[in-house]
Design an enzyme around this catalytic site. Structure first.
Site, PDB file in Angstrom:
ATOM      1  N   ARG A   1      45.238  37.018  49.571  1.00 58.08           N
ATOM      2  CA  ARG A   1      46.014  36.009  48.834  1.00 58.08           C
ATOM      3  C   ARG A   1      47.457  36.002  49.325  1.00 58.08           C
ATOM      4  NH1 ARG A   1      45.413  36.562  42.580  1.00 58.08           N
ATOM      5  NH2 ARG A   1      46.516  38.515  42.878  1.00 58.08           N
TER       6      ARG A   1
ATOM      7  N   ASP B   1      49.217  38.131  31.902  1.00 58.31           N
ATOM      8  CA  ASP B   1      49.179  38.870  33.166  1.00 58.31           C
ATOM      9  C   ASP B   1      48.645  37.997  34.305  1.00 58.31           C
ATOM     10  OD1 ASP B   1      46.871  39.385  31.324  1.00 58.31           O
ATOM     11  OD2 ASP B   1      45.952  40.106  33.172  1.00 58.31           O
TER      12      ASP B   1
ATOM     13  N   ASP C   1      45.501  33.899  39.867  1.00 55.64           N
ATOM     14  CA  ASP C   1      44.370  34.704  39.373  1.00 55.64           C
ATOM     15  C   ASP C   1      43.219  33.828  38.902  1.00 55.64           C
ATOM     16  OD1 ASP C   1      45.167  37.185  40.027  1.00 55.64           O
ATOM     17  OD2 ASP C   1      45.149  37.988  37.998  1.00 55.64           O
TER      18      ASP C   1
HETATM   19  P1  AMP Z   1      41.516  39.622  35.628  1.00 61.85           P
HETATM   20  O1  AMP Z   1      40.728  39.274  34.428  1.00 61.85           O
HETATM   21  O2  AMP Z   1      40.760  39.472  36.932  1.00 61.85           O
HETATM   22  O3  AMP Z   1      42.849  38.958  35.672  1.00 61.85           O
HETATM   23  O4  AMP Z   1      41.770  41.197  35.537  1.00 61.85           O
HETATM   24  C1  AMP Z   1      42.403  41.833  34.453  1.00 61.85           C
HETATM   25  C2  AMP Z   1      42.728  43.256  34.844  1.00 61.85           C
HETATM   26  O5  AMP Z   1      41.537  43.976  35.153  1.00 61.85           O
HETATM   27  C3  AMP Z   1      43.625  43.382  36.051  1.00 61.85           C
HETATM   28  O6  AMP Z   1      44.466  44.474  35.833  1.00 61.85           O
HETATM   29  C4  AMP Z   1      42.642  43.647  37.172  1.00 61.85           C
HETATM   30  O7  AMP Z   1      43.226  44.323  38.251  1.00 61.85           O
HETATM   31  C5  AMP Z   1      41.610  44.480  36.476  1.00 61.85           C
HETATM   32  N1  AMP Z   1      40.277  44.376  37.107  1.00 61.85           N
HETATM   33  C6  AMP Z   1      39.446  43.307  37.097  1.00 61.85           C
HETATM   34  N2  AMP Z   1      38.316  43.573  37.765  1.00 61.85           N
HETATM   35  C7  AMP Z   1      38.429  44.844  38.230  1.00 61.85           C
HETATM   36  C8  AMP Z   1      37.602  45.705  39.004  1.00 61.85           C
HETATM   37  N3  AMP Z   1      36.398  45.319  39.433  1.00 61.85           N
HETATM   38  N4  AMP Z   1      38.051  46.934  39.265  1.00 61.85           N
HETATM   39  C9  AMP Z   1      39.244  47.356  38.825  1.00 61.85           C
HETATM   40  N5  AMP Z   1      40.071  46.608  38.100  1.00 61.85           N
HETATM   41  C10 AMP Z   1      39.684  45.353  37.795  1.00 61.85           C
HETATM   42 MG    MG Z   2      44.477  39.008  36.484  1.00 60.36          MG
END
Ligand code: AMP
Ligand code: MG
Length: 487
Positions: free
Chosen positions: A176, A252, A262
């Site tokens: 990205r 976030d 995101d």
């Molecule tokens: P998101 O919903 O993708 O914005 O993710 C929310 C949080 O969860 C962020 O801090 C991401 O880095 C973390 N996260 C999402 N998927 C994973 C994964 N497979 N492994 C580790 N962290 C994750």
């Molecule tokens: Mg995120």
């Protein structure tokens, strides 16, 4: 044009130190291979497009190799998720590899998503699957082509690494690009953990690097917040005007630059539906299509709260008050143009609202309606579109008002009208079923469909020969696809 080893790094965020991010090395994927690359995104780094085909490219963006000047860091942040505060988030599976500056003097963050575990992985495995990486790639480049501010995507690298979601899938990484990866949640983290010094350092960093013109203002931080409010209002106005549903507008996932950021279970509307919820775990519809507008303001209020150490509450409230008027002005301006209007009248908002209501009740394809409206004169276009509506009397009444409004708007030829309208009304959008077709082929090892779809979506306003199948309403199977939230 540069070769891969000629990129110039200047890692400004990494220099903020360990209170802001942690050094982590990418965890390589097995048998990395290029799935798709964006030439337009490569141009942002002055990269020769031919380098995408080299094995070094797949090794670099598949986590096997690193430039000597890169300083991979996992950033710490927090944020409000579905309305509740989560005290610690952070890059759980992505790494900021470094900041590259191009010949035009712009800095671009290289962020590798799916790069393995970090101190912020919580229960996650640090990985991203091919399906979600392709979706993020296609969406970021498609939004950009539509003129909607977004993070960009350089490439997707696929692999043979097994990753478990509801079933076994394959790991992938998406590279990205954004001018900053700082989110609202970065400010919230330092505010709620009561670290005023670091918070001030972060605010200075954002002000100096991303809002330097605000320095000239009597209250630089307030000017910066106002600018963030305006940029978010404009971005969300564009989402609404083009039918983009983000799906996870947690703080976030909100960029300090006002860019779409995101990508999860996002969707573009097929049929117009104000109540559409693209995220199946969003049971209350907090992030439904029409709720994106008030949620944008809610998120900005959460950011405002985190900025109270720098800006008075009254001034923050006043700046927040700019959001809705700004949103309305941008939205109405764009919708007028989508209707082919070049002037403004008081009743235009109603003209827009009533056609959306009619579309909602008849399940009319949101994108194709506007495109067809510009194909012909107002008179002929409404005659042809009439068949798509159930409430014929309602549509006829709207059509009369529309024709009269167009007649008052000015004297122009149909050629001019078509050209002007087609320049704002896309023919091709990233429909979920199109993404799904491309993903199914890619999961079977054939990347040609992802690449073709990316090409088509990079010129959404231009009719492309032989690409009619990308400008169709979804077939029945593709209408209400459940997009998995596990990514
Ligand atoms: P998101 O919903 O993708 O914005 O993710 C929310 C949080 O969860 C962020 O801090 C991401 O880095 C973390 N996260 C999402 N998927 C994973 C994964 N497979 N492994 C580790 N962290 C994750
Ligand atoms: Mg995120």
């Amino acid at each position: 044009m540069k070769a891969l080893d000629e990129l110039t790094f200047d890692n400004r965020f990494a220099r903020l130190g360990d209170a802001f991010s942690t050094h982590v090395l990418p965890e390589p994927l097995d048998e990395p291979r290029l799935v798709v690359a964006s030439k337009a995104a490569m141009a942002l780094l002055d990269l020769d497009p031919a380098v995408a085909e080299t094995s070094v490219f797949a090794e670099l963006f598949g986590g096997h190799k690193l430039w000597a000047e890169a300083e991979p860091r996992a950033m710490v942040y927090s944020g409000h998720q579905f309305g509740g505060y989560t005290p610690q988030l952070g890059d759980g599976r992505g790494l900021l590899l470094g900041e590259v500056y191009n010949q035009a003097g712009e800095h671009w963050d290289l962020h590798l998503k799916g790069a393995g575990m970090t101190p912020y992985s919580r229960m996650g495995d640090g990985r991203a699957v091919l399906r979600s990486s392709i979706r993020e790639f296609l969406a970021s480049e498609a939004l950009h082509a539509l003129g909607i501010p977004s993070s960009r995507a350089l490439c997707v690298i696929g692999s043979s690494t097994p990753v478990w979601r509801e079933k076994q899938e394959r790991g992938a990484m998406v590279l990205r690009l954004a001018q900053s990866h700082i989110r609202f949640g970065h400010f919230e983290y330092f505010y709620y953990t009561k670290k005023p010094e670091q918070q001030a350092e972060l605010a200075e960093h954002v002000l100096n690097l991303h809002y330097p013109e605000c320095r000239e203002q009597p209250e630089p931080y307030l000017a910066m917040f106002r600018e963030i409010v305006e940029r978010n209002a404009e971005m969300i106005a564009k989402w609404q005007a083009y039918g983009f549903c983000h799906g996870v507008m947690n703080t976030d996932n909100m960029s300090i630059l006002g860019i779409t950021f995101d990508f999860g279970p996002f969707a573009f509307l097929d049929d117009f539906d104000a109540h559409f919820i693209c995220n199946h775990s969003d049971h209350e519809g907090r992030y439904s299509f029409s709720n994106q507008v008030p949620i944008g303001q809610w998120n900005l209020s959460a950011l405002a709260q985190a900025l109270t150490p720098f800006i008075s509450v009254d001034a923050l409230k006043e700046a927040l008050g700019l959001y809705l008027p700004f949103y309305q002005a941008h939205y109405l301006d764009l919708m007028r143009r989508r209707l082919g209007l070049t002037t403004a009248e008081d009743d235009d908002q109603k003209l827009v609202e009533s056609v959306l209501k009619l579309m909602q009740n008849s399940g009319v394809d949101y994108t194709l309606f506007f495109r067809r409206l510009g194909d012909e004169s107002a008179e002929l276009a409404v005659k042809r579109l009439r068949d798509d509506f159930v409430d014929l009397a309602g549509f006829d009444a709207w059509a009369e008002r529309y024709k009269a409004r167009v007649a008052r708007d000015g004297d122009y030829t149909q050629e001019q009208r078509r050209e002007r309208m087609h320049a704002v009304n896309p023919l091709y959008i990233l429909r979920n079923y199109l993404a799904q077709n491309a993903i199914a082929a890619a999961e079977a090892g054939d990347y040609s469909e992802v690449r073709r779809l990316h090409e088509v979506l990079s010129k959404p306003f231009e009719e492309q020969a032989g690409m009619e199948q990308y400008a169709q309403r979804p077939p029945d199977w593709g209408k209400h696809l459940e997009i998995s939230c596990s990514s």
